[in-house]
Scaffold this motif. Structure first.
Motif, PDB file in Angstrom:
ATOM      1  N   LEU A  69       4.417   9.057  -7.459  1.00 21.15           N
ATOM      2  CA  LEU A  69       4.781   8.030  -6.489  1.00 21.15           C
ATOM      3  C   LEU A  69       6.093   7.341  -6.843  1.00 21.15           C
ATOM      4  CD1 LEU A  69       1.353   6.241  -5.853  1.00 21.15           C
ATOM      5  CD2 LEU A  69       2.335   8.209  -4.647  1.00 21.15           C
ATOM      6  N   LEU A  70       6.540   7.530  -8.066  1.00 23.02           N
ATOM      7  CA  LEU A  70       7.686   6.771  -8.559  1.00 23.02           C
ATOM      8  C   LEU A  70       9.035   7.418  -8.268  1.00 23.02           C
ATOM      9  CD1 LEU A  70       6.304   5.662 -12.042  1.00 23.02           C
ATOM     10  CD2 LEU A  70       6.201   4.450  -9.856  1.00 23.02           C
ATOM     11  N   GLY A  71       9.028   8.628  -7.754  1.00 26.10           N
ATOM     12  CA  GLY A  71      10.307   9.285  -7.518  1.00 26.10           C
ATOM     13  C   GLY A  71      10.234  10.343  -6.440  1.00 26.10           C
ATOM     14  N   ASP A  72      11.385  10.649  -5.871  1.00 32.44           N
ATOM     15  CA  ASP A  72      11.540  11.723  -4.894  1.00 32.44           C
ATOM     16  C   ASP A  72      12.955  12.268  -5.081  1.00 32.44           C
ATOM     17  OD1 ASP A  72      10.568  12.925  -2.062  1.00 32.44           O
ATOM     18  OD2 ASP A  72      12.715  12.466  -1.975  1.00 32.44           O
ATOM     19  N   SER A  73      13.102  13.567  -5.098  1.00 36.13           N
ATOM     20  CA  SER A  73      14.403  14.152  -5.431  1.00 36.13           C
ATOM     21  C   SER A  73      15.498  13.731  -4.456  1.00 36.13           C
ATOM     22  CB  SER A  73      14.300  15.683  -5.476  1.00 36.13           C
ATOM     23  OG  SER A  73      13.883  16.195  -4.217  1.00 36.13           O
ATOM     24  N   LEU A  74      15.167  13.633  -3.160  1.00 34.80           N
ATOM     25  CA  LEU A  74      16.179  13.237  -2.187  1.00 34.80           C
ATOM     26  C   LEU A  74      16.546  11.765  -2.338  1.00 34.80           C
ATOM     27  CD1 LEU A  74      14.930  15.161   0.976  1.00 34.80           C
ATOM     28  CD2 LEU A  74      16.803  15.774  -0.575  1.00 34.80           C
ATOM     29  N   THR A  75      15.532  10.932  -2.619  1.00 39.62           N
ATOM     30  CA  THR A  75      15.810   9.515  -2.859  1.00 39.62           C
ATOM     31  C   THR A  75      16.672   9.344  -4.101  1.00 39.62           C
ATOM     32  OG1 THR A  75      13.718   8.870  -1.834  1.00 39.62           O
ATOM     33  CG2 THR A  75      14.755   7.259  -3.288  1.00 39.62           C
ATOM     34  N   ASP A  76      16.338  10.112  -5.145  1.00 41.83           N
ATOM     35  CA  ASP A  76      17.121  10.018  -6.383  1.00 41.83           C
ATOM     36  C   ASP A  76      18.572  10.441  -6.140  1.00 41.83           C
ATOM     37  OD1 ASP A  76      14.829   9.181  -7.637  1.00 41.83           O
ATOM     38  OD2 ASP A  76      14.383  11.128  -8.546  1.00 41.83           O
ATOM     39  N   ALA A  77      18.763  11.478  -5.329  1.00 44.49           N
ATOM     40  CA  ALA A  77      20.120  11.935  -5.033  1.00 44.49           C
ATOM     41  C   ALA A  77      20.884  10.880  -4.236  1.00 44.49           C
ATOM     42  CB  ALA A  77      20.070  13.246  -4.261  1.00 44.49           C
ATOM     43  N   ALA A  78      20.192  10.234  -3.287  1.00 43.84           N
ATOM     44  CA  ALA A  78      20.844   9.188  -2.507  1.00 43.84           C
ATOM     45  C   ALA A  78      21.234   8.013  -3.390  1.00 43.84           C
ATOM     46  CB  ALA A  78      19.923   8.720  -1.383  1.00 43.84           C
ATOM     47  N   ALA A  79      20.331   7.630  -4.302  1.00 42.61           N
ATOM     48  CA  ALA A  79      20.627   6.517  -5.205  1.00 42.61           C
ATOM     49  C   ALA A  79      21.820   6.853  -6.096  1.00 42.61           C
ATOM     50  CB  ALA A  79      19.397   6.191  -6.042  1.00 42.61           C
ATOM     51  N   ALA A  80      21.886   8.109  -6.558  1.00 45.39           N
ATOM     52  CA  ALA A  80      23.012   8.520  -7.393  1.00 45.39           C
ATOM     53  C   ALA A  80      24.319   8.455  -6.609  1.00 45.39           C
ATOM     54  CB  ALA A  80      22.768   9.933  -7.924  1.00 45.39           C
ATOM     55  N   ALA A  81      24.261   8.819  -5.333  1.00 44.35           N
ATOM     56  CA  ALA A  81      25.461   8.748  -4.495  1.00 44.35           C
ATOM     57  C   ALA A  81      25.911   7.301  -4.305  1.00 44.35           C
ATOM     58  CB  ALA A  81      25.197   9.409  -3.142  1.00 44.35           C
ATOM     59  N   PHE A  82      24.939   6.394  -4.126  1.00 38.05           N
ATOM     60  CA  PHE A  82      25.284   4.980  -4.015  1.00 38.05           C
ATOM     61  C   PHE A  82      26.004   4.485  -5.262  1.00 38.05           C
ATOM     62  CE2 PHE A  82      21.154   4.487  -1.365  1.00 38.05           C
ATOM     63  CZ  PHE A  82      21.794   4.928  -0.222  1.00 38.05           C
ATOM     64  N   GLU A  83      25.475   4.874  -6.415  1.00 37.27           N
ATOM     65  CA  GLU A  83      26.074   4.429  -7.677  1.00 37.27           C
ATOM     66  C   GLU A  83      27.473   5.028  -7.859  1.00 37.27           C
ATOM     67  OE1 GLU A  83      25.029   2.083  -9.720  1.00 37.27           O
ATOM     68  OE2 GLU A  83      23.396   1.771  -8.285  1.00 37.27           O
ATOM     69  N   ALA A 102      29.510   5.842  -5.454  1.00 38.85           N
ATOM     70  CA  ALA A 102      30.389   5.121  -4.539  1.00 38.85           C
ATOM     71  C   ALA A 102      30.773   3.763  -5.096  1.00 38.85           C
ATOM     72  CB  ALA A 102      29.726   4.983  -3.180  1.00 38.85           C
ATOM     73  N   ALA A 103      29.796   3.076  -5.687  1.00 43.78           N
ATOM     74  CA  ALA A 103      30.066   1.750  -6.260  1.00 43.78           C
ATOM     75  C   ALA A 103      31.047   1.843  -7.407  1.00 43.78           C
ATOM     76  CB  ALA A 103      28.756   1.123  -6.743  1.00 43.78           C
ATOM     77  N   ALA A 104      31.055   2.984  -8.087  1.00 42.34           N
ATOM     78  CA  ALA A 104      31.981   3.181  -9.212  1.00 42.34           C
ATOM     79  C   ALA A 104      33.303   3.779  -8.768  1.00 42.34           C
ATOM     80  CB  ALA A 104      31.313   4.084 -10.251  1.00 42.34           C
ATOM     81  N   GLY A 105      33.493   3.929  -7.443  1.00 39.64           N
ATOM     82  CA  GLY A 105      34.742   4.467  -6.918  1.00 39.64           C
ATOM     83  C   GLY A 105      34.871   5.949  -7.090  1.00 39.64           C
ATOM     84  N   GLN A 106      33.718   6.660  -7.195  1.00 42.12           N
ATOM     85  CA  GLN A 106      33.775   8.109  -7.444  1.00 42.12           C
ATOM     86  C   GLN A 106      33.402   8.921  -6.228  1.00 42.12           C
ATOM     87  OE1 GLN A 106      31.139   8.638 -10.752  1.00 42.12           O
ATOM     88  NE2 GLN A 106      32.358   7.357 -12.137  1.00 42.12           N
ATOM     89  N   GLY A 107      33.157   8.280  -5.123  1.00 41.80           N
ATOM     90  CA  GLY A 107      32.750   9.066  -3.973  1.00 41.80           C
ATOM     91  C   GLY A 107      33.099   8.328  -2.704  1.00 41.80           C
ATOM     92  N   SER A 108      32.788   8.957  -1.584  1.00 39.13           N
ATOM     93  CA  SER A 108      33.080   8.323  -0.302  1.00 39.13           C
ATOM     94  C   SER A 108      31.962   8.607   0.665  1.00 39.13           C
ATOM     95  CB  SER A 108      34.407   8.862   0.242  1.00 39.13           C
ATOM     96  OG  SER A 108      34.335  10.254   0.450  1.00 39.13           O
TER      97      SER A 108
END
Length: 219
Positions: free
Chosen positions: A197-211, A213-219
């Motif tokens: 219940l604590l994780g989902d691969s797509l959610t984890d990928a989305a969270a990584a993309a957010f991070e 972006a916040a670090a200026g590494q993506g768009s």
């Protein structure tokens, strides 16, 4: 929706209870053996305090041994819960011996759970006994070749909220979702199922993309 963690393993308690997902903890002699514990020598006062400290509101534990000892054991569990400041629930197998022990245990004034249900008729018994909870073993029902989903529907209709069905023996989060869609809202989960219940691969990928972006590494 109320979830309970189904284990006697202190490490699993410490890992999963702080997530805030679980109202309480359920356990029994088989789970104690799996955790390397000797069930008859468990210090329930210490267990209740540990459960409380980790955020549990309830601790469900099961009678064992000679039926002649059920009442004294139940009384000690209720006292352990009162001292710790959480609700302790006495689990009683839905056997003839267990059924016959219920009136004396109920006279102590604490909540009870009738456990190891495999047939809708057993909900009638739990209801007549004024049990607080009844625990159908969904996974084991399925593995025994029973029409588990249909039988859970019948149990749910018979119970109508009293006793509350605490569905046990779930094998996956998918089973949890399917039964919740049918109106069931109280489940006990093994640490293995709880972890999913604590994780989902797509959610984890989305969270990584957010991070990123916040670090200026993506768009």
């Amino acid at each position: 929706m109320d979830l309970y963690l189904d284990t006697a393993d202190d490490a699993a308690w410490a890992d999963l209870m702080p997530t805030g997902l679980f109202k309480g903890i359920t356990t029994n002699p088989l789970l104690a053996v799996r955790a390397g514990l000797d069930y008859p020598t468990i210090d329930w006062s210490a267990k209740a305090m540990r459960a409380r400290d980790l955020g549990a509101q309830e601790l469900h534990a099961q009678v064992f041994g000679s039926v002649d000892g059920y009442v004294a054991w139940a009384g000690a569990l209720y006292e352990a819960g009162a001292a710790a400041g959480l609700r302790t629930v006495v689990k009683i197998p839905m056997t003839e011996a267990g059924i016959r022990a219920v009136p004396a245990i109920k006279a102590l004034g604490g909540p009870i759970l009738m456990t190891a249900l495999y047939h809708p008729k057993q909900v009638f018994v739990a209801k007549a006994l004024n049990a607080d909870f009844a625990a159908p073993y969904f996974g084991r029902m399925s593995e025994a070749g029973l029409p588990a989903v249909e039988m859970l529907d019948q149990m749910h209709e018979i119970a109508r909220g009293r006793p509350r069905l605490l569905v046990a023996s779930l094998r996956s989060a998918d089973q949890l979702v399917a039964l919740a869609q049918r109106g069931l809202d109280c489940f006990t989960l093994s640490p293995e199922v709880a972890q999913t219940l604590l994780g989902d691969s797509l959610t984890d990928a989305a969270a990584a993309a957010f991070e990123a972006a916040a670090a200026g590494q993506g768009s």
